[in-house]
Design a protein around this motif. Structure first.
Motif, PDB file in Angstrom:
ATOM      1  N   ALA A  42       0.860  -1.177   0.000  1.00 28.58           N
ATOM      2  CA  ALA A  42       0.000   0.000   0.000  1.00 28.58           C
ATOM      3  C   ALA A  42       0.898   1.229   0.000  1.00 28.58           C
ATOM      4  N   ARG A  43       0.561   2.186  -0.869  1.00 26.11           N
ATOM      5  CA  ARG A  43       1.369   3.403  -0.964  1.00 26.11           C
ATOM      6  C   ARG A  43       0.487   4.542  -1.451  1.00 26.11           C
ATOM      7  N   PRO A  44       0.901   5.795  -1.217  1.00 23.62           N
ATOM      8  CA  PRO A  44       0.144   6.921  -1.758  1.00 23.62           C
ATOM      9  C   PRO A  44       0.077   6.854  -3.278  1.00 23.62           C
ATOM     10  N   ALA A  45      -1.079   7.228  -3.834  1.00 21.30           N
ATOM     11  CA  ALA A  45      -1.277   7.135  -5.278  1.00 21.30           C
ATOM     12  C   ALA A  45      -0.481   8.177  -6.055  1.00 21.30           C
ATOM     13  N   LYS A  46      -0.241   9.339  -5.451  1.00 22.27           N
ATOM     14  CA  LYS A  46       0.433  10.411  -6.170  1.00 22.27           C
ATOM     15  C   LYS A  46       1.617  10.944  -5.368  1.00 22.27           C
ATOM     16  N   PRO A  47       2.659  10.136  -5.245  1.00 20.94           N
ATOM     17  CA  PRO A  47       3.826  10.606  -4.482  1.00 20.94           C
ATOM     18  C   PRO A  47       4.577  11.689  -5.235  1.00 20.94           C
ATOM     19  N   SER A  48       5.235  12.559  -4.496  1.00 22.03           N
ATOM     20  CA  SER A  48       6.022  13.618  -5.125  1.00 22.03           C
ATOM     21  C   SER A  48       7.435  13.150  -5.434  1.00 22.03           C
ATOM     22  N   GLY A  49       7.776  11.957  -5.011  1.00 23.18           N
ATOM     23  CA  GLY A  49       9.108  11.398  -5.245  1.00 23.18           C
ATOM     24  C   GLY A  49       9.169  10.012  -4.639  1.00 23.18           C
ATOM     25  N   LEU A  50      10.372   9.548  -4.389  1.00 20.69           N
ATOM     26  CA  LEU A  50      10.526   8.251  -3.745  1.00 20.69           C
ATOM     27  C   LEU A  50       9.922   8.296  -2.341  1.00 20.69           C
ATOM     28  N   CYS A  79      -1.110  -1.683   6.801  1.00 20.99           N
ATOM     29  CA  CYS A  79      -0.347  -1.172   5.655  1.00 20.99           C
ATOM     30  C   CYS A  79      -1.031   0.056   5.057  1.00 20.99           C
ATOM     31  N   ARG A  80      -2.353   0.005   4.934  1.00 19.96           N
ATOM     32  CA  ARG A  80      -3.071   1.163   4.388  1.00 19.96           C
ATOM     33  C   ARG A  80      -2.965   2.364   5.321  1.00 19.96           C
ATOM     34  N   ARG A  81      -2.998   2.136   6.628  1.00 23.49           N
ATOM     35  CA  ARG A  81      -2.832   3.252   7.575  1.00 23.49           C
ATOM     36  C   ARG A  81      -1.458   3.894   7.398  1.00 23.49           C
ATOM     37  N   LEU A  82      -0.436   3.072   7.245  1.00 25.00           N
ATOM     38  CA  LEU A  82       0.908   3.615   7.028  1.00 25.00           C
ATOM     39  C   LEU A  82       0.997   4.356   5.694  1.00 25.00           C
ATOM     40  N   ALA A  83       0.320   3.836   4.680  1.00 29.75           N
ATOM     41  CA  ALA A  83       0.325   4.514   3.375  1.00 29.75           C
ATOM     42  C   ALA A  83      -0.337   5.877   3.468  1.00 29.75           C
ATOM     43  N   HIS A  84      -1.424   5.968   4.217  1.00 32.92           N
ATOM     44  CA  HIS A  84      -2.068   7.269   4.405  1.00 32.92           C
ATOM     45  C   HIS A  84      -1.152   8.236   5.156  1.00 32.92           C
ATOM     46  N   ALA A  85      -0.216   7.704   5.947  1.00 30.08           N
ATOM     47  CA  ALA A  85       0.754   8.555   6.649  1.00 30.08           C
ATOM     48  C   ALA A  85       1.931   8.921   5.758  1.00 30.08           C
ATOM     49  N   GLY A  86       1.933   8.433   4.497  1.00 32.38           N
ATOM     50  CA  GLY A  86       2.964   8.826   3.550  1.00 32.38           C
ATOM     51  C   GLY A  86       4.021   7.781   3.264  1.00 32.38           C
ATOM     52  N   TYR A  87       3.795   6.534   3.688  1.00 33.69           N
ATOM     53  CA  TYR A  87       4.796   5.490   3.538  1.00 33.69           C
ATOM     54  C   TYR A  87       4.450   4.494   2.430  1.00 33.69           C
ATOM     55  N   PHE A  88       5.483   3.871   1.909  1.00 35.48           N
ATOM     56  CA  PHE A  88       5.376   2.697   1.056  1.00 35.48           C
ATOM     57  C   PHE A  88       5.426   1.516   2.028  1.00 35.48           C
ATOM     58  N   ALA A  89       4.282   0.914   2.300  1.00 35.47           N
ATOM     59  CA  ALA A  89       4.193  -0.163   3.278  1.00 35.47           C
ATOM     60  C   ALA A  89       4.074  -1.495   2.562  1.00 35.47           C
ATOM     61  N   ILE A  90       4.881  -2.454   2.974  1.00 36.33           N
ATOM     62  CA  ILE A  90       4.866  -3.754   2.312  1.00 36.33           C
ATOM     63  C   ILE A  90       4.945  -4.862   3.353  1.00 36.33           C
ATOM     64  N   HIS A 141      10.943  -0.528  -6.794  1.00 35.89           N
ATOM     65  CA  HIS A 141       9.571  -0.223  -7.223  1.00 35.89           C
ATOM     66  C   HIS A 141       9.019   1.042  -6.555  1.00 35.89           C
ATOM     67  N   GLY A 142       9.861   2.050  -6.408  1.00 33.81           N
ATOM     68  CA  GLY A 142       9.386   3.357  -5.978  1.00 33.81           C
ATOM     69  C   GLY A 142       9.611   3.713  -4.532  1.00 33.81           C
ATOM     70  N   ALA A 143      10.330   2.871  -3.782  1.00 36.96           N
ATOM     71  CA  ALA A 143      10.606   3.180  -2.380  1.00 36.96           C
ATOM     72  C   ALA A 143      12.047   3.642  -2.212  1.00 36.96           C
ATOM     73  N   ASP A 144      12.261   4.446  -1.206  1.00 40.15           N
ATOM     74  CA  ASP A 144      13.587   4.969  -0.879  1.00 40.15           C
ATOM     75  C   ASP A 144      14.175   4.112   0.233  1.00 40.15           C
ATOM     76  N   ASP A 145      15.077   3.190  -0.107  1.00 38.99           N
ATOM     77  CA  ASP A 145      15.635   2.315   0.929  1.00 38.99           C
ATOM     78  C   ASP A 145      16.634   3.045   1.815  1.00 38.99           C
ATOM     79  N   GLY A 146      16.911   4.303   1.514  1.00 39.26           N
ATOM     80  CA  GLY A 146      17.685   5.127   2.435  1.00 39.26           C
ATOM     81  C   GLY A 146      16.842   5.665   3.578  1.00 39.26           C
ATOM     82  N   ARG A 147      15.524   5.540   3.434  1.00 40.06           N
ATOM     83  CA  ARG A 147      14.581   5.896   4.510  1.00 40.06           C
ATOM     84  C   ARG A 147      13.681   4.682   4.747  1.00 40.06           C
TER      85      ARG A 147
END
Length: 279
Positions: A59-67, A88-99, A146-152
């Motif tokens: 679950a992730r935000p549909a329109k991220p501004s970046g990674l 996972c959806r709760r974390l996505a609403h908080a701005g995370y790529f949750a897996i 696939h669109g996540a920042d593994d540095g964060r």
């Protein structure tokens, strides 16, 4: 008392399974929270492994501004059922790529087992810690591609996944912070589970926040006190909630403790943000 036919029972169980909850957690409580997927992208994905394909829910935000910063979500003993997907959806609403990877996929399907003893002996006890650690590494790598920042990157886990979260924090410095919810801290050491969190408290590579219930009958005060003592001088810490038992964040179960759950969720987000895992 009116008898319930086997066919009716099977229909009821089938309906519950189709709703996404493991059979072993029935009946589902009226307090169950369902988080909307509006504004999100959610998907069931497959992560290639040498011995098969590891299923995972994203679950992730549909329109991220970046990674996006990524959170690995580690399942309860019941697998990646409706509650874990909702988290996972709760974390996505908080701005995370949750897996949330299905970490039992080689051993069996926990959603189809009706009772906890069978689940524990038939699946959970057969899952090697080392296999889980490697699958989490692969999940993090897949997310980064696939669109996540593994540095964060961070990790959180619940119940069975809480113990795994402690262990992963001693293995993988690529994640920056961890939050373990009511994960076992000590217990039997076996060939498949040779180490317990209390053994590696001094070897943690990232800060861990442990969230526990004072009324947890399976993880008592002696375990928590021993872990706190082992964590002295580290950046990790434990919070214990009076009046809360095991699984206090599991809103689909009778032991749900709303106040502890809300506070724990807020502490988790603050912990991630304070340790470099911020949207």
């Amino acid at each position: 008392m009116r008898a319930v036919s086997p066919d009716a029972t099977r229909r009821r169980l089938g309906a519950a399974a189709s709703a996404g909850f493991a059979l072993a957690v029935l009946p589902v409580s009226a307090t169950t929270i369902t988080t909307s997927a509006a504004g999100l992208v959610t998907d069931n994905v497959g992560i290639p492994r040498p011995d098969g394909t590891l299923p995972a829910y994203v679950a992730r935000p549909a329109k991220p501004s970046g990674l996006l910063p990524v959170i690995l979500v580690v399942q309860e003993i019941f697998g990646v059922h409706a509650h874990i997907r909702d988290l996972c959806r709760r974390l996505a609403h908080a701005g995370y790529f949750a897996i949330a990877p299905e970490l039992y996929f080689r051993q069996g399907n926990p959603s189809l087992i009706h009772d906890i003893p069978t689940l524990m002996s038939g699946i959970v006890a057969r899952v090697p810690d080392e296999q889980v650690m490697a699958d989490l590494d692969a999940t993090l790598a897949w997310a980064a591609a696939h669109g996540a920042d593994d540095g964060r990157a961070g990790i959180t886990g619940f119940c069975w996944g809480g113990r795994i979260t402690w262990l992963y924090a001693a293995r993988q410095a690529a994640v920056k912070a961890a939050v373990a919810w009511y994960g076992r801290l000590d217990g039997e050491r076996t060939a498949l589970a040779p180490t317990q969190p209390v053994d590696i408290a001094g070897k943690l590579r990232i800060p861990v926040l442990g969230l526990y219930g004072a009324e947890d009958t399976g993880i008592g005060k002696p375990q928590v006190d021993a872990m706190r003592a082992a964590l002295e001088g580290t950046a990790s810490r434990i919070v214990v909630y009076p009046g809360a038992g095991h699984g206090f964040n599991a809103d689909y179960r009778p032991g749900y403790h709303p106040e502890a759950a809300r506070d724990g969720w807020a502490r988790m987000l603050a912990w991630f943000a304070a340790n470099g895992v911020k949207p």
